[in-house]
Write an enzyme that holds these catalytic residues in place. Structure first.
Site, PDB file in Angstrom:
ATOM      1  N   CYS A  76     -42.068 -28.741  66.650  1.00 18.45           N
ATOM      2  CA  CYS A  76     -42.690 -27.433  66.434  1.00 18.45           C
ATOM      3  C   CYS A  76     -42.480 -26.927  65.003  1.00 18.45           C
ATOM      4  CB  CYS A  76     -42.186 -26.449  67.481  1.00 18.45           C
ATOM      5  SG  CYS A  76     -43.233 -24.983  67.670  1.00 18.45           S
ATOM      6  N   HIS A 107     -43.745 -29.363  72.693  1.00 18.87           N
ATOM      7  CA  HIS A 107     -42.364 -29.284  73.182  1.00 18.87           C
ATOM      8  C   HIS A 107     -42.079 -30.351  74.244  1.00 18.87           C
ATOM      9  CE1 HIS A 107     -41.078 -25.427  71.321  1.00 18.87           C
ATOM     10  NE2 HIS A 107     -42.384 -25.242  71.268  1.00 18.87           N
ATOM     11  N   GLU A 119     -39.262 -31.034  75.358  1.00 19.22           N
ATOM     12  CA  GLU A 119     -38.115 -30.563  76.166  1.00 19.22           C
ATOM     13  C   GLU A 119     -38.528 -29.487  77.161  1.00 19.22           C
ATOM     14  OE1 GLU A 119     -38.645 -27.134  73.628  1.00 19.22           O
ATOM     15  OE2 GLU A 119     -38.932 -29.272  73.341  1.00 19.22           O
TER      16      GLU A 119
END
Length: 362
Positions: free
Chosen positions: A253, A338, A340
């Protein structure tokens, strides 16, 4: 109590107050996720922004503090169609209304969030005000909204001192040692590495590159974070030094954007950003499409890339913007989305495994 959302174009929505009664001016953005409102509220990437949830019912499974992505919530305000005040979930320990009041976050419910989202999509992200005051003359609030800028949010959300997250208990010793530069990091980045056996040392955003490299990590992780990437001039300078080292680097990001800026590329602001858990990204090497979780308002300009430095690795299927880079002659790769995500699609969690293999681990 009545509350009002005023946009800088003069549009006014009337609803009911939720959370704090204080007045706030912020950048208004929307998120299309159907679940994960607590993770949205505690994502540091929302610092300086007020979040509109497009899903019409928010709060129905309550608050579970174990699911927070940081120590506290970061949005300036919260905007929903309907707020559930009677959650049903065996893990719930609090209501979202009480959560917003506890952390002094103003909000508004009972407005047409679909109409609001259409305005933001057609006109682009704009500033707005959440208030309980009825303004007969909008000249003053609009002037204040026009003057609002999101500034200094990376340093505000980053940790203050270095800390260490040890590998999961199932590992007798660390698989690899990772230095995580906290630019406004979500907790699950460090957890995703620890679950794979890494010892993660988390550094504040203003840590000199020499200190990070001096600890001789096996790899470096650049986290997500809020705001305009170009504002972080000093951090970009230090990331350039990390780039020039031979240490493997994985960036997510904001980290992805800062690495691009550090190597001569440019970034630009998207019309209304990508925020939600349903964004398709295409791997340009394999042609495979993954569903990803995203939260960003800026993107790397692919036209500005030096083809001798980096090449596009992923693109957004919806609008063709860049979603990841592969750096040539370096053990460095970066993604805009993302991997995660929690909750959210786990399609791209394999990128952490790729990072560990890049460091020479299994």
């Amino acid at each position: 109590m009545k509350a009002f959302l005023i946009l800088e174009d003069g549009t006014v929505f009337e609803g009911r107050r939720i959370g704090s009664a204080r007045e706030v001016i912020s950048e208004i953005v929307f998120n299309t996720s159907m679940t994960g409102y607590l993770e949205v509220l505690t994502d540091p990437s929302y610092a300086g922004q007020a979040v509109v949830m497009t899903y019409p019912l928010i709060g129905n499974y309550g608050i579970c503090y174990e699911d927070m992505e940081s120590e506290r919530p970061w949005p300036d305000g919260y905007i929903v169609r309907e707020l559930s005040r009677t959650p049903s979930n065996f893990r719930s320990v609090d209501t979202i209304q009480n959560f917003l009041e506890t952390y002094d976050i103003p909000g508004i419910c009972g407005i047409d969030t679909r109409a609001l989202t259409k305005i933001l999509r057609e006109k682009g992200t704009m500033n707005g005000m959440i208030t309980t005051k009825r303004y007969e003359d909008l000249a003053d609030p609009i002037a204040r909204m026009n003057a609002y800028r999101v500034k200094g949010v990376v340093k505000a959300t980053s940790c203050r001192e270095k800390s260490v997250l040890h590998p999961a208990a199932s590992f007798e010793k660390p698989v690899k040692r990772v230095a995580l530069l906290d630019l406004g990091a979500k907790r699950n980045i460090a957890r995703s590495l620890a679950e794979r056996g890494c010892e993660v040392t988390i550094y504040p955003c203003d840590t000199p590159a020499e200190e990070i490299l001096g600890s001789r990590p096996d790899g470096i992780m650049l986290s997500n974070g809020p705001g305009d990437p170009k504002e972080n001039v000093e951090i970009i300078r230090e990331i350039r030094k990390l780039y020039e080292s031979d240490v493997p680097i994985f960036a997510i990001c904001l980290g992805h954007q800062l690495m691009a800026l550090a190597t001569g590329a440019d970034t630009f602001k998207l019309k209304y950003g990508h925020r939600g858990g349903n964004h398709p990204v295409k791997d340009l090497e394999t042609g495979r499409v993954y569903i990803s979780s995203q939260n960003h308002g800026y993107a790397v300009d692919m036209e500005s890339l030096d083809p001798k430095v980096a090449e596009p690795a992923f693109i957004n299927v919806n609008d063709g913007t860049n979603e990841g880079l592969r750096y040539l002659g370096k053990r460095i790769f970066t993604v805009q989305y993302h991997p995660e995500a929690c909750p959210g699609p786990r399609d791209s969690a394999y990128l952490f495994d790729r990072f560990i293999r890049m460091m020479g681990g299994e």
